[in-house]
Design a protein around this motif. Structure first.
Motif, mmCIF file in Angstrom:
data_model
loop_
_atom_site.group_PDB
_atom_site.id
_atom_site.type_symbol
_atom_site.label_atom_id
_atom_site.label_comp_id
_atom_site.label_asym_id
_atom_site.label_seq_id
_atom_site.Cartn_x
_atom_site.Cartn_y
_atom_site.Cartn_z
ATOM 1 N N GLU A 108 -26.266 -3.883 -11.288
ATOM 2 C CA GLU A 108 -25.363 -2.606 -12.604
ATOM 3 C C GLU A 108 -24.187 -2.939 -12.870
ATOM 4 O O GLU A 108 -23.847 -1.754 -13.602
ATOM 5 C CB GLU A 108 -26.212 -2.209 -12.519
ATOM 6 N N MET A 109 -23.922 -3.348 -11.175
ATOM 7 C CA MET A 109 -22.128 -2.928 -11.660
ATOM 8 C C MET A 109 -21.026 -3.719 -12.216
ATOM 9 O O MET A 109 -21.774 -4.911 -12.183
ATOM 10 C CB MET A 109 -21.487 -3.779 -9.523
ATOM 11 N N PRO A 110 -19.642 -3.102 -12.663
ATOM 12 C CA PRO A 110 -19.143 -3.709 -13.573
ATOM 13 C C PRO A 110 -18.853 -5.249 -11.829
ATOM 14 O O PRO A 110 -18.776 -4.881 -10.730
ATOM 15 C CB PRO A 110 -17.973 -2.944 -13.249
ATOM 16 N N ALA A 111 -18.485 -6.128 -12.340
ATOM 17 C CA ALA A 111 -17.546 -7.297 -11.876
ATOM 18 C C ALA A 111 -16.472 -6.987 -11.191
ATOM 19 O O ALA A 111 -15.684 -6.224 -11.859
ATOM 20 C CB ALA A 111 -17.417 -8.237 -12.931
ATOM 21 N N LYS A 112 -16.502 -7.190 -10.316
ATOM 22 C CA LYS A 112 -15.358 -6.542 -9.212
ATOM 23 C C LYS A 112 -13.639 -7.014 -9.725
ATOM 24 O O LYS A 112 -12.955 -5.901 -9.899
ATOM 25 C CB LYS A 112 -15.529 -6.729 -7.963
ATOM 26 N N SER A 113 -13.530 -8.565 -10.294
ATOM 27 C CA SER A 113 -12.742 -9.062 -10.400
ATOM 28 C C SER A 113 -12.564 -8.484 -11.640
ATOM 29 O O SER A 113 -10.481 -7.808 -12.009
ATOM 30 C CB SER A 113 -13.268 -10.912 -10.783
ATOM 31 N N VAL A 114 -12.916 -7.922 -12.506
ATOM 32 C CA VAL A 114 -12.557 -6.813 -14.292
ATOM 33 C C VAL A 114 -11.864 -6.170 -13.477
ATOM 34 O O VAL A 114 -10.924 -5.642 -13.788
ATOM 35 C CB VAL A 114 -13.794 -7.330 -15.168
ATOM 36 N N VAL A 115 -12.717 -5.138 -12.807
ATOM 37 C CA VAL A 115 -12.975 -3.497 -12.549
ATOM 38 C C VAL A 115 -11.270 -3.914 -11.609
ATOM 39 O O VAL A 115 -9.859 -3.093 -11.402
ATOM 40 C CB VAL A 115 -12.781 -3.369 -11.064
ATOM 41 N N LEU A 116 -10.843 -4.993 -10.743
ATOM 42 C CA LEU A 116 -9.320 -5.161 -10.069
ATOM 43 C C LEU A 116 -8.642 -5.121 -10.302
ATOM 44 O O LEU A 116 -7.050 -5.147 -10.772
ATOM 45 C CB LEU A 116 -9.259 -5.965 -8.901
ATOM 46 N N ALA A 117 -8.484 -6.692 -12.216
ATOM 47 C CA ALA A 117 -7.561 -6.643 -12.408
ATOM 48 C C ALA A 117 -7.147 -5.212 -13.514
ATOM 49 O O ALA A 117 -5.796 -5.104 -13.814
ATOM 50 C CB ALA A 117 -8.076 -7.803 -13.658
ATOM 51 N N LEU A 118 -8.130 -4.720 -14.043
ATOM 52 C CA LEU A 118 -7.855 -3.630 -14.486
ATOM 53 C C LEU A 118 -6.782 -2.321 -14.237
ATOM 54 O O LEU A 118 -6.049 -1.938 -14.665
ATOM 55 C CB LEU A 118 -8.906 -2.717 -14.765
ATOM 56 N N ILE A 119 -7.654 -2.005 -12.833
ATOM 57 C CA ILE A 119 -6.620 -1.361 -11.518
ATOM 58 C C ILE A 119 -5.443 -2.151 -11.492
ATOM 59 O O ILE A 119 -4.241 -1.193 -11.989
ATOM 60 C CB ILE A 119 -7.136 -1.178 -10.379
ATOM 61 N N SER A 120 -4.998 -3.338 -11.457
ATOM 62 C CA SER A 120 -3.477 -4.113 -11.493
ATOM 63 C C SER A 120 -2.512 -3.568 -12.569
ATOM 64 O O SER A 120 -1.658 -3.467 -12.066
ATOM 65 C CB SER A 120 -3.950 -5.438 -10.987
ATOM 66 N N ALA A 121 -3.409 -4.090 -13.322
ATOM 67 C CA ALA A 121 -2.764 -3.661 -15.188
ATOM 68 C C ALA A 121 -2.098 -2.568 -15.127
ATOM 69 O O ALA A 121 -1.395 -2.176 -15.662
ATOM 70 C CB ALA A 121 -3.534 -4.937 -16.340
ATOM 71 N N LEU A 122 -2.788 -1.373 -14.676
ATOM 72 C CA LEU A 122 -2.683 -0.028 -14.892
ATOM 73 C C LEU A 122 -1.352 0.049 -14.226
ATOM 74 O O LEU A 122 -0.842 1.115 -14.521
ATOM 75 C CB LEU A 122 -3.407 0.921 -14.672
ATOM 76 N N GLU A 123 -1.733 0.067 -12.536
ATOM 77 C CA GLU A 123 -0.418 -0.254 -11.717
ATOM 78 C C GLU A 123 1.382 -0.799 -12.584
ATOM 79 O O GLU A 123 2.284 -0.409 -12.388
ATOM 80 C CB GLU A 123 -0.361 -0.938 -10.701
ATOM 81 N N THR A 124 0.872 -1.672 -13.100
ATOM 82 C CA THR A 124 1.917 -2.208 -13.776
ATOM 83 C C THR A 124 2.439 -1.613 -15.237
ATOM 84 O O THR A 124 3.981 -1.588 -15.284
ATOM 85 C CB THR A 124 1.487 -3.829 -14.221
ATOM 86 N N LEU A 125 1.836 -1.283 -15.574
ATOM 87 C CA LEU A 125 2.261 -0.033 -17.186
ATOM 88 C C LEU A 125 2.922 0.681 -16.353
ATOM 89 O O LEU A 125 4.169 1.298 -17.211
ATOM 90 C CB LEU A 125 1.228 -0.191 -17.276
ATOM 91 N N GLY A 126 2.237 1.487 -15.470
ATOM 92 C CA GLY A 126 2.818 2.994 -14.586
ATOM 93 C C GLY A 126 2.613 3.976 -15.651
ATOM 94 O O GLY A 126 3.653 4.644 -15.030
#
Length: 403
Positions: free
Chosen positions: A351-369
């Motif tokens: 039931e957990m979201p895919a780890k690769s997707v969550v990490l991509a979201l976090i990395s993208a938000l870090e890039t956007l700042g």
């Protein structure tokens, strides 16, 4: 000051019967076909072009009666070869426009009337130097010849190959359509590389015609065509991004067809979707930021419908972040909030979201700042079900937000 190569051809023709006629000119007029060939071959300077024109005229005037006579073909060949080769030279600095038209008209006449491969190759070799923006006769010749060869299943030969090569440099929008069909069908495999190169060169000259082809093509063909342009160093980044933006819009508008399409269709759709986004992202084409955001929403729907894999969706998220906007930051933050909710409610790993997707979201938000992501990034650090590397990534992203 214009450098003149010869007096106008029309002057030569007009005064020929009144001027002192040289030995070679007399030999040409009085001699047999064999002697005419010798006269053409031995002439030099302005005499060479004069006799070349006379030789082509004689061949054109008599081919209907003599047919594919070997000697007449030899005269045609000698006359073509005696025509100055002007590749790499600005032909308009050598001849007047009417002279260019006259020479190219003679060459085209020889090409159309003589089917000898050697003669035709010699014509193509010379025509390249006598083609100007105001002279469309060469383009018409090449287009018509290749279109006929394509439609009549002609066997591959050196003339076809050379025509394909020349169209890349000399062709127009009509040429692009013909070359595209040759490339798409791989009509002549021995010329596949030449065809692809000409396709790219012609496409780079016409955004409108390239877009027309992509709009009317089957999805798999459109994907293949766009990727060929994307992978070429001949295409400028601006041209590629303008094309990619338009094609991505086209793809988004076709999204509703995904549900009814088979696996082949879906794969073609995804190839086109990801290839266009990749081109826009790699060149940080800010003009397409709104389209990129729409595409991200589409990708999220595709992912939730099971059409996109975890890895492909993660790649789309990462690519989208190359075009930062507050709207994109909001979209990504909202999706991270959805992932947090799933984690909070999950009772098993499935039931957990895919780890690769969550990490991509976090990395993208870090890039956007963008600080709008603060709450959702912080909440990641509070949820015990997240793996430690996800928590660490969220903490790192929090420290990178701009305030």
């Amino acid at each position: 000051m214009r450098k003149r190569f010869l007096l106008p051809l029309f002057f030569f023709v007009a005064v020929f019967s009144f001027a002192d006629v040289g030995t070679l000119e007399k030999q040409f007029i009085k001699g047999s076909i064999s002697e005419k060939i010798t006269a053409v071959q031995e002439a030099s300077g302005s005499d060479a072009l004069f006799l070349a024109i006379k030789g082509m005229d004689y061949a054109i005037e008599n081919v209907a009666m003599l047919g594919t006579d070997r000697e007449l073909s030899a005269l045609a060949l000698a006359s073509v070869l005696a025509t100055p080769k002007l590749q790499g030279v600005d032909v308009q600095n050598v001849f007047h426009e009417n002279e260019i038209a006259t020479i190219s008209e003679k060459l085209i006449g020889i090409f159309n009337l003589f089917d000898d491969e050697t003669v035709r190759l010699a014509v193509l070799d010379r025509l390249e130097g006598y083609t100007t923006d105001s002279n469309g006769a060469t383009q018409t010749l090449l287009n018509d010849y290749l279109a006929r060869a394509f439609n009549t299943d002609a066997a591959h030969n050196a003339v076809i190959k050379r025509t394909i090569e020349l169209l890349g440099f000399l062709g127009n929008e009509t040429s692009l359509t013909i070359i595209y069909n040759v490339w798409l069908t791989n009509k002549w495999p021995d010329s596949s590389e030449s065809t692809k190169r000409s396709l790219v060169l012609l496409s780079s000259k016409s955004l409108t015609e390239s877009m027309k082809i992509l709009s009317n093509a089957e999805l798999a063909d459109a994907a293949r065509f766009f990727i060929a342009l994307k992978d070429s160093t001949e295409i400028s980044p601006v041209f590629l991004c303008e094309l990619a933006e338009n094609v991505l819009i086209l793809t988004i508008n076709k999204a509703e067809t995904l549900q009814d399409g088979d696996e082949v269709y879906r794969n073609a759709f995804l190839r086109l979707q990801t290839a266009t986004l990749s081109a826009i992202s790699a060149n940080q084409w800010a003009h397409a930021s709104e389209i990129v955001n729409l595409n991200l929403t589409l990708a999220k729907n595709e992912y939730e419908a099971g059409i996109l894999t975890d890895e492909l969706f993660a790649a789309i998220i990462t690519a989208s972040a190359k075009l930062p906007t507050s709207e994109l930051a909001q979209l990504l933050s909202e999706y991270l909030a959805e992932c947090n909710s799933k984690v909070e409610a999950s009772k098993s790993d499935s039931e957990m979201p895919a780890k690769s997707v969550v990490l991509a979201l976090i990395s993208a938000l870090e890039t956007l700042g963008d600080k709008t992501a603060f709450d959702n990034l912080l909440y990641v650090t509070y949820l015990p079900n997240y793996p430690q590397d996800v928590v660490d990534a969220a903490r790192h992203a929090l420290a990178s937000l701009k305030w």
